[in-house]
Write a protein that holds these residues in place. Structure first.
Motif, PDB file in Angstrom:
ATOM      1  N   PHE A  51       0.772  -1.110  -0.051  1.00  0.00           N
ATOM      2  CA  PHE A  51       0.043  -0.039  -0.012  1.00  0.00           C
ATOM      3  C   PHE A  51       0.752   1.237   0.198  1.00  0.00           C
ATOM      4  O   PHE A  51       0.383   2.418  -0.511  1.00  0.00           O
ATOM      5  CB  PHE A  51      -0.867  -0.043   1.313  1.00  0.00           C
ATOM      6  CG  PHE A  51      -2.229  -0.811   1.029  1.00  0.00           C
ATOM      7  CD1 PHE A  51      -3.073  -0.494   0.204  1.00  0.00           C
ATOM      8  CD2 PHE A  51      -2.288  -1.908   1.777  1.00  0.00           C
ATOM      9  CE1 PHE A  51      -4.381  -1.113  -0.112  1.00  0.00           C
ATOM     10  CE2 PHE A  51      -3.531  -2.768   1.572  1.00  0.00           C
ATOM     11  CZ  PHE A  51      -4.487  -2.386   0.850  1.00  0.00           C
ATOM     12  N   VAL A  52       2.197   1.307   0.547  1.00  0.00           N
ATOM     13  CA  VAL A  52       2.961   2.214   0.708  1.00  0.00           C
ATOM     14  C   VAL A  52       3.354   2.618  -0.721  1.00  0.00           C
ATOM     15  O   VAL A  52       2.931   4.206  -1.170  1.00  0.00           O
ATOM     16  CB  VAL A  52       4.113   2.012   1.649  1.00  0.00           C
ATOM     17  CG1 VAL A  52       4.883   3.359   1.525  1.00  0.00           C
ATOM     18  CG2 VAL A  52       3.838   1.955   2.937  1.00  0.00           C
ATOM     19  N   PRO A  53       4.051   1.960  -1.683  1.00  0.00           N
ATOM     20  CA  PRO A  53       4.410   2.647  -2.712  1.00  0.00           C
ATOM     21  C   PRO A  53       3.217   2.859  -3.927  1.00  0.00           C
ATOM     22  O   PRO A  53       3.230   3.794  -4.689  1.00  0.00           O
ATOM     23  CB  PRO A  53       5.323   1.557  -3.398  1.00  0.00           C
ATOM     24  CG  PRO A  53       5.184   0.315  -2.664  1.00  0.00           C
ATOM     25  CD  PRO A  53       4.933   0.630  -1.227  1.00  0.00           C
ATOM     26  N   GLN A  54       1.982   2.072  -3.582  1.00  0.00           N
ATOM     27  CA  GLN A  54       1.021   2.305  -4.531  1.00  0.00           C
ATOM     28  C   GLN A  54       0.279   3.253  -4.189  1.00  0.00           C
ATOM     29  O   GLN A  54       0.066   4.379  -5.081  1.00  0.00           O
ATOM     30  CB  GLN A  54      -0.058   1.211  -4.473  1.00  0.00           C
ATOM     31  CG  GLN A  54      -1.258   1.566  -5.164  1.00  0.00           C
ATOM     32  CD  GLN A  54      -2.394   0.109  -4.896  1.00  0.00           C
ATOM     33  OE1 GLN A  54      -2.447  -0.367  -3.984  1.00  0.00           O
ATOM     34  NE2 GLN A  54      -3.569   0.014  -5.754  1.00  0.00           N
ATOM     35  N   SER A  55       0.229   3.848  -2.865  1.00  0.00           N
ATOM     36  CA  SER A  55      -0.521   5.099  -2.464  1.00  0.00           C
ATOM     37  C   SER A  55       0.570   6.421  -2.791  1.00  0.00           C
ATOM     38  O   SER A  55      -0.037   7.420  -3.475  1.00  0.00           O
ATOM     39  CB  SER A  55      -0.570   5.069  -0.829  1.00  0.00           C
ATOM     40  OG  SER A  55      -1.410   4.374  -0.558  1.00  0.00           O
ATOM     41  N   ILE A  56       1.936   6.239  -2.737  1.00  0.00           N
ATOM     42  CA  ILE A  56       2.571   7.313  -3.029  1.00  0.00           C
ATOM     43  C   ILE A  56       2.706   7.857  -4.566  1.00  0.00           C
ATOM     44  O   ILE A  56       2.228   8.714  -5.263  1.00  0.00           O
ATOM     45  CB  ILE A  56       4.292   7.057  -2.693  1.00  0.00           C
ATOM     46  CG1 ILE A  56       4.293   7.050  -1.346  1.00  0.00           C
ATOM     47  CG2 ILE A  56       5.091   8.037  -3.343  1.00  0.00           C
ATOM     48  CD1 ILE A  56       5.705   6.495  -0.956  1.00  0.00           C
ATOM     49  N   ALA A  57       2.536   6.576  -5.717  1.00  0.00           N
ATOM     50  CA  ALA A  57       2.501   6.675  -6.850  1.00  0.00           C
ATOM     51  C   ALA A  57       1.142   7.276  -7.363  1.00  0.00           C
ATOM     52  O   ALA A  57       1.015   8.292  -8.277  1.00  0.00           O
ATOM     53  CB  ALA A  57       2.919   5.275  -7.463  1.00  0.00           C
ATOM     54  N   VAL A  58       0.282   6.578  -6.824  1.00  0.00           N
ATOM     55  CA  VAL A  58      -1.167   7.025  -7.166  1.00  0.00           C
ATOM     56  C   VAL A  58      -1.468   8.456  -6.882  1.00  0.00           C
ATOM     57  O   VAL A  58      -2.065   9.350  -7.467  1.00  0.00           O
ATOM     58  CB  VAL A  58      -2.343   6.053  -6.565  1.00  0.00           C
ATOM     59  CG1 VAL A  58      -3.744   6.565  -6.688  1.00  0.00           C
ATOM     60  CG2 VAL A  58      -2.190   4.790  -7.208  1.00  0.00           C
ATOM     61  N   ALA A  59      -1.203   8.974  -5.613  1.00  0.00           N
ATOM     62  CA  ALA A  59      -1.353  10.135  -5.199  1.00  0.00           C
ATOM     63  C   ALA A  59      -0.448  11.287  -5.999  1.00  0.00           C
ATOM     64  O   ALA A  59      -1.024  12.406  -6.533  1.00  0.00           O
ATOM     65  CB  ALA A  59      -0.953  10.433  -3.639  1.00  0.00           C
ATOM     66  N   LEU A  60       1.131  11.052  -6.164  1.00  0.00           N
ATOM     67  CA  LEU A  60       1.684  12.090  -7.213  1.00  0.00           C
ATOM     68  C   LEU A  60       1.003  12.059  -8.441  1.00  0.00           C
ATOM     69  O   LEU A  60       0.864  13.303  -8.933  1.00  0.00           O
ATOM     70  CB  LEU A  60       2.926  11.295  -6.871  1.00  0.00           C
ATOM     71  CG  LEU A  60       4.024  12.067  -7.883  1.00  0.00           C
ATOM     72  CD1 LEU A  60       4.196  13.499  -7.184  1.00  0.00           C
ATOM     73  CD2 LEU A  60       5.422  11.338  -8.049  1.00  0.00           C
ATOM     74  N   MET A  61       0.886  11.027  -9.071  1.00  0.00           N
ATOM     75  CA  MET A  61       0.458  11.028 -10.238  1.00  0.00           C
ATOM     76  C   MET A  61      -1.103  11.773 -10.584  1.00  0.00           C
ATOM     77  O   MET A  61      -1.317  12.310 -11.556  1.00  0.00           O
ATOM     78  CB  MET A  61       0.629   9.781 -11.268  1.00  0.00           C
ATOM     79  CG  MET A  61       1.976   9.297 -11.120  1.00  0.00           C
ATOM     80  SD  MET A  61       3.342  10.616 -11.819  1.00  0.00           S
ATOM     81  CE  MET A  61       2.608  10.669 -13.638  1.00  0.00           C
ATOM     82  N   SER A  62      -1.921  11.428  -9.767  1.00  0.00           N
ATOM     83  CA  SER A  62      -3.196  11.790  -9.803  1.00  0.00           C
ATOM     84  C   SER A  62      -3.487  13.240  -9.437  1.00  0.00           C
ATOM     85  O   SER A  62      -4.178  13.975  -9.847  1.00  0.00           O
ATOM     86  CB  SER A  62      -3.912  11.009  -8.757  1.00  0.00           C
ATOM     87  OG  SER A  62      -4.055   9.677  -9.019  1.00  0.00           O
ATOM     88  N   ALA A  63      -2.474  13.944  -9.021  1.00  0.00           N
ATOM     89  CA  ALA A  63      -2.258  15.387  -8.503  1.00  0.00           C
ATOM     90  C   ALA A  63      -1.587  16.041  -9.694  1.00  0.00           C
ATOM     91  O   ALA A  63      -2.156  17.126 -10.064  1.00  0.00           O
ATOM     92  CB  ALA A  63      -1.757  15.538  -7.302  1.00  0.00           C
ATOM     93  N   LEU A  64      -0.656  15.325 -10.065  1.00  0.00           N
ATOM     94  CA  LEU A  64       0.534  15.957 -11.122  1.00  0.00           C
ATOM     95  C   LEU A  64      -0.155  16.161 -12.564  1.00  0.00           C
ATOM     96  O   LEU A  64      -0.370  17.258 -13.014  1.00  0.00           O
ATOM     97  CB  LEU A  64       1.853  15.451 -11.057  1.00  0.00           C
ATOM     98  CG  LEU A  64       2.741  15.763 -12.043  1.00  0.00           C
ATOM     99  CD1 LEU A  64       3.128  17.460 -11.572  1.00  0.00           C
ATOM    100  CD2 LEU A  64       4.145  14.778 -11.807  1.00  0.00           C
ATOM    101  N   VAL A  65      -0.250  14.961 -13.219  1.00  0.00           N
ATOM    102  CA  VAL A  65      -0.695  14.909 -14.602  1.00  0.00           C
ATOM    103  C   VAL A  65      -2.105  15.725 -14.893  1.00  0.00           C
ATOM    104  O   VAL A  65      -1.957  16.475 -15.593  1.00  0.00           O
ATOM    105  CB  VAL A  65      -1.018  13.638 -15.034  1.00  0.00           C
ATOM    106  CG1 VAL A  65      -1.428  13.445 -16.462  1.00  0.00           C
ATOM    107  CG2 VAL A  65       0.559  12.881 -14.963  1.00  0.00           C
ATOM    108  N   PRO A  66      -3.328  15.495 -14.244  1.00  0.00           N
ATOM    109  CA  PRO A  66      -4.486  16.363 -14.307  1.00  0.00           C
ATOM    110  C   PRO A  66      -4.163  17.739 -14.165  1.00  0.00           C
ATOM    111  O   PRO A  66      -4.796  18.440 -14.841  1.00  0.00           O
ATOM    112  CB  PRO A  66      -5.446  15.634 -13.544  1.00  0.00           C
ATOM    113  CG  PRO A  66      -5.016  14.448 -12.867  1.00  0.00           C
ATOM    114  CD  PRO A  66      -3.623  14.352 -12.976  1.00  0.00           C
TER     115      PRO A  66
END
Length: 143
Positions: A51-66
């Motif tokens: 859950f740690v790397p998944q949460s980091i990656a999802v949060a980062l990319m979901s804020a950055l790209v959109p």
């Protein structure tokens, strides 16, 4: 003060859900394989810790790209630096959330979970977290 152009945030959140669920699928298959078997939350599979790397990656990319796409599409005067800092803030929040989930699964001493159930859980979690972060990031940008 001029009004910010409309952005279909719900639609963007839906796209975020689909993208993050798909990426969660790819990483799940890469890490846990394609053979249906019980997965342990702790060692040796470390499903909870994932859950740690998944949460980091999802949060980062979901804020950055959109946010970068919306900035360009709407011609917003928000600096890329601001978007990057916000995205890193969301990533830190994701790390905390993932850490809490990893700790909780370890503390609960959960029994192994079926491969299909684990996959469904990770897809739902990744997609839902992505939709939430996309919504929060875009609302922050357009208010």
């Amino acid at each position: 003060m001029s009004a910010v152009p409309a952005l279909p945030i719900a639609g963007e959140a839906g796209i975020g859900f689909a993208i993050n669920a798909t990426l969660s699928l790819a990483f799940f298959l890469g890490i846990f394989g394609m053979v249906a078997r019980p997965l342990t939350w702790g060692a040796p599979d470390a499903l909870g810790l994932d859950f740690v790397p998944q949460s980091i990656a999802v949060a980062l990319m979901s804020a950055l790209v959109p946010s970068l796409i919306a900035r360009k599409r709407l011609g917003l005067a928000i600096s890329v630096r601001t978007i990057l800092l916000r995205a890193f803030g969301f990533a830190i929040g994701g790390a905390v959330l993932g850490g809490l989930l990893a700790w909780a699964t370890d503390a609960a001493a959960l029994p192994p979970i079926g491969w299909g159930q684990a996959l469904a859980l990770k897809l739902l979690y990744g997609g839902s977290l992505g939709a939430l972060i996309t919504t929060l990031a875009l609302k922050r940008m357009t208010r």
